[in-house]
Enzyme design. Structure first.
Site, PDB file in Angstrom:
ATOM      1  CB  CYS A 135      -1.057   0.123   1.210  1.00  0.00           C
ATOM      2  SG  CYS A 135      -2.125  -1.291   1.244  1.00  0.00           S
TER       3      CYS A 135
HETATM    4  N1  LIG Z   1      -2.790  -6.218   1.403  1.00  0.00           N
HETATM    5  C1  LIG Z   1      -3.608  -5.229   2.028  1.00  0.00           C
HETATM    6  O1  LIG Z   1      -2.845  -5.092   3.275  1.00  0.00           O
HETATM    7  C2  LIG Z   1      -4.349  -4.429   1.346  1.00  0.00           C
HETATM    8  C3  LIG Z   1      -5.242  -3.467   2.079  1.00  0.00           C
HETATM    9  C4  LIG Z   1      -5.799  -2.773   1.525  1.00  0.00           C
HETATM   10  C5  LIG Z   1      -5.969  -2.840   0.189  1.00  0.00           C
HETATM   11  N2  LIG Z   1      -5.224  -3.591  -0.521  1.00  0.00           N
HETATM   12  C6  LIG Z   1      -5.368  -3.421  -1.817  1.00  0.00           C
HETATM   13  O2  LIG Z   1      -6.472  -4.590  -2.124  1.00  0.00           O
HETATM   14  C7  LIG Z   1      -5.911  -5.413  -3.608  1.00  0.00           C
HETATM   15  C8  LIG Z   1      -5.550  -6.614  -3.645  1.00  0.00           C
HETATM   16  O3  LIG Z   1      -4.435  -6.598  -2.610  1.00  0.00           O
HETATM   17  P1  LIG Z   1      -3.874  -7.953  -1.984  1.00  0.00           P
HETATM   18  O4  LIG Z   1      -2.807  -7.728  -0.908  1.00  0.00           O
HETATM   19  O5  LIG Z   1      -4.935  -8.901  -1.637  1.00  0.00           O
HETATM   20  O6  LIG Z   1      -3.011  -8.708  -3.220  1.00  0.00           O
HETATM   21  P2  LIG Z   1      -2.568 -10.316  -3.451  1.00  0.00           P
HETATM   22  O7  LIG Z   1      -1.424 -10.216  -4.435  1.00  0.00           O
HETATM   23  O8  LIG Z   1      -2.261 -10.600  -2.011  1.00  0.00           O
HETATM   24  O9  LIG Z   1      -3.608 -11.026  -3.902  1.00  0.00           O
HETATM   25  C9  LIG Z   1      -4.237 -10.549  -5.378  1.00  0.00           C
HETATM   26  C10 LIG Z   1      -4.640 -12.066  -5.816  1.00  0.00           C
HETATM   27  O10 LIG Z   1      -5.368 -11.707  -7.021  1.00  0.00           O
HETATM   28  C11 LIG Z   1      -4.977 -12.516  -7.964  1.00  0.00           C
HETATM   29  N3  LIG Z   1      -5.263 -12.164  -9.365  1.00  0.00           N
HETATM   30  C12 LIG Z   1      -4.693 -11.460 -10.014  1.00  0.00           C
HETATM   31  N4  LIG Z   1      -5.247 -11.195 -11.473  1.00  0.00           N
HETATM   32  C13 LIG Z   1      -6.131 -11.916 -11.347  1.00  0.00           C
HETATM   33  C14 LIG Z   1      -7.430 -12.151 -12.233  1.00  0.00           C
HETATM   34  N5  LIG Z   1      -7.318 -11.469 -13.282  1.00  0.00           N
HETATM   35  N6  LIG Z   1      -8.392 -13.200 -11.910  1.00  0.00           N
HETATM   36  C15 LIG Z   1      -8.320 -13.687 -10.774  1.00  0.00           C
HETATM   37  N7  LIG Z   1      -7.370 -13.553  -9.766  1.00  0.00           N
HETATM   38  C16 LIG Z   1      -6.224 -12.614  -9.941  1.00  0.00           C
HETATM   39  C17 LIG Z   1      -3.535 -13.027  -7.776  1.00  0.00           C
HETATM   40  O11 LIG Z   1      -3.003 -14.328  -8.297  1.00  0.00           O
HETATM   41  C18 LIG Z   1      -3.479 -13.043  -6.300  1.00  0.00           C
HETATM   42  O12 LIG Z   1      -3.692 -14.081  -5.595  1.00  0.00           O
HETATM   43  C19 LIG Z   1      -4.966  -4.049  -4.083  1.00  0.00           C
HETATM   44  O13 LIG Z   1      -5.402  -3.265  -4.833  1.00  0.00           O
HETATM   45  C20 LIG Z   1      -4.348  -3.543  -2.699  1.00  0.00           C
HETATM   46  O14 LIG Z   1      -3.926  -2.173  -2.974  1.00  0.00           O
HETATM   47  C21 LIG Z   1      -4.550  -4.330   0.140  1.00  0.00           C
END
Ligand SMILES: NC(=O)c1ccc[n+]([C@@H]2O[C@H](COP(=O)([O-])OP(=O)(O)OC[C@H]3O[C@@H](n4cnc5c(N)ncnc54)[C@H](O)[C@@H]3O)[C@@H](O)[C@H]2O)c1
Length: 421
Positions: free
Chosen positions: A262
């Site tokens: 983030c």
């Molecule tokens: N991790 C955090 O603490 C957090 C907190 C708030 C917001 N976010 C936001 O949430 C979003 C996701 O973050 P995250 O940490 O969960 O990411 P992550 O990488 O842990 O998970 C994302 C998942 O999406 C999958 N993916 C990618 N493209 C895909 C598609 N086309 N179809 C299906 N699956 C697909 C990936 O394989 C992965 O497993 C981001 O925008 C991030 O900025 C994250």
């Protein structure tokens, strides 16, 4: 009884906890992710997210209301779909290709009355200007008129035992009143409190405001840490004292830089959008990036000075890094400042070892040999750098056995050979 079907696109740090909570609330949930090993592990009842124990995944599978899949083939429709895919930066610009792919995958399954929610962090306008046209083109339906669409930013804080998905208020929005009502009803069934805002743009901005606020305030104390050290003033004591003020002050602490998915990324989504649409620079974000990006270099500079006091050079010195994840008690190593610290030390010729009980050694920074933080490893190091204050580390052992420690988190008991950042 809830009979609605939910598809959650992306089963990562955001999508998996949401899927588990939705199963718990009674929904029939399909977790869709393109990462085959991740899906295989989930189908086997194994979670890779610390806050989701294996037993929770196993119970979800056993309920018959959760499945992890790598393809949406065979699914004809859904009631609610939530997109939680990554939104990284590519060459300094937002990379929305994952959202585009998710939108294209969902579009053929959108039917009249369905609801789609975007949760990925992104710049204001993405839901209405980028996702809506993709969903409309692939479904032949019209957003608002035929199906509902909204945005709800995720506030998940991995490793935080107090504030969870359920008790952290959730901001919700829709492209029209009917969409907002649907989005609010869905989240209202899985979290304690929803906070409606008037459109997806305000909801998208809310998330970027929260993260930019944090990023800027961390940069403030990081820059102060450098000056306070040179002035011979204990910034940590000043922070503790300032934190006693019951109003108008929020505690932020210095560190070796910012990491994770983030803070190093999200504020740049905002500055990119401001530059793109208004032609102006968002100076606070750029300054904060500059200060925070420089912190790993400052850590190494302090180490060079400390070794110099011992008549040693970094070349050939054995340096032990404690913690390589981006924050305490989690195994997420993405964008961790430990990588930059390690790269610089390897370039200078250090004999570098690292310990982190939360991170898979395969993910350690290049050039570091994984070790455990044992008494003999601590004693063998010319310098120890505490980068992450994991509870699993033994504070007294670190102070008792090390010759010199640079404590970037002000976490260790005071001792003559322990220096704070
Ligand atoms: N991790 C955090 O603490 C957090 C907190 C708030 C917001 N976010 C936001 O949430 C979003 C996701 O973050 P995250 O940490 O969960 O990411 P992550 O990488 O842990 O998970 C994302 C998942 O999406 C999958 N993916 C990618 N493209 C895909 C598609 N086309 N179809 C299906 N699956 C697909 C990936 O394989 C992965 O497993 C981001 O925008 C991030 O900025 C994250």
């Amino acid at each position: 009884m809830i009979t609605e079907t939910v598809i959650i696109v992306g089963q990562g740090y955001v999508g998996l906890p949401l899927a588990m909570r939705a199963v718990d609330a009674g929904y029939d949930v399909t977790g869709f992710d393109l990462d085959q090993p991740r899906v295989d592990a989930l189908a086997d009842g194994t979670s890779f997210v610390e806050d989701v124990p294996d037993a929770v995944v196993a119970a979800a599978l056993a309920s018959g209301r959760y499945r992890a899949v790598t393809s949406l083939k065979g699914i004809e429709r859904f009631d609610v779909a939530v997109i939680t895919v990554p939104t990284p930066l590519r060459d300094g610009a937002p990379d929305l290709s994952f959202i585009d792919d998710a939108g294209r995958a969902l579009a053929p399954l959108v039917t009249a009355g369905a609801t789609v929610v975007l949760e990925s962090t992104t710049y204001p306008g993405t839901t209405q200007e980028r996702l809506a046209p993709l969903l409309e083109a692939g479904s032949g339906l019209v957003a608002g008129a035929d199906f509902h669409l909204g945005y709800s930013p995720e506030r998940i804080d991995p490793g935080n035992p107090t504030w969870t998905l359920v008790n952290t208020p959730k901001v919700v929005s829709g492209i029209d009143a009917a969409s907002l009502a649907k989005v609010e009803a869905f989240y209202g069934s899985i979290v304690d409190t929803t906070v409606p805002v008037s459109s997806p743009k305000e909801a998208e901005l809310t998330k970027l405001l929260e993260n930019t606020f944090r990023h800027v305030n961390i940069a403030l104390v990081n820059e102060l840490a450098v000056f306070a050290h040179d002035l011979g003033i204990d910034l940590w004591e000043a922070i503790d004292a300032a934190s006693t003020k019951p109003f108008g002050y929020l505690r932020f602490t210095p560190g070796p830089g910012v990491g994770g998915h983030c803070l190093p990324v999200d504020p740049s989504y905002l500055s990119w959008e401001v530059r793109r649409t208004l032609g102006q620079s968002f100076r606070f974000v750029e300054l904060a990036n500059d200060v925070n990006d420089h912190m790993p270099d400052y850590v190494v500079q302090r180490l060079v000075l400390a070794l110099n006091e011992q008549r040693k050079s970094v070349r050939g010195a054995r340096i032990l890094l404690l913690g390589v994840s981006f924050k305490r008690n989690v195994g997420d190593w993405r964008e961790s400042p430990s990588h930059r610290v390690a790269n610089l030390l390897v370039e200078l010729g250090a004999d570098l070892v690292a310990a982190d009980p939360h991170v898979d050694p395969a993910r350690f920074p290049a050039g570091t040999a994984p070790v455990d933080a044992t008494a003999s490893e601590l004693a063998a190091a010319d310098a120890v750098v505490l980068l992450v204050d994991h509870d699993a580390f033994d504070r007294d052992l670190i102070v008792g056995e090390s010759r010199y420690v640079l404590d970037t988190r002000a976490w260790l008991p005071a001792a003559p050979h322990v220096e704070r950042l």
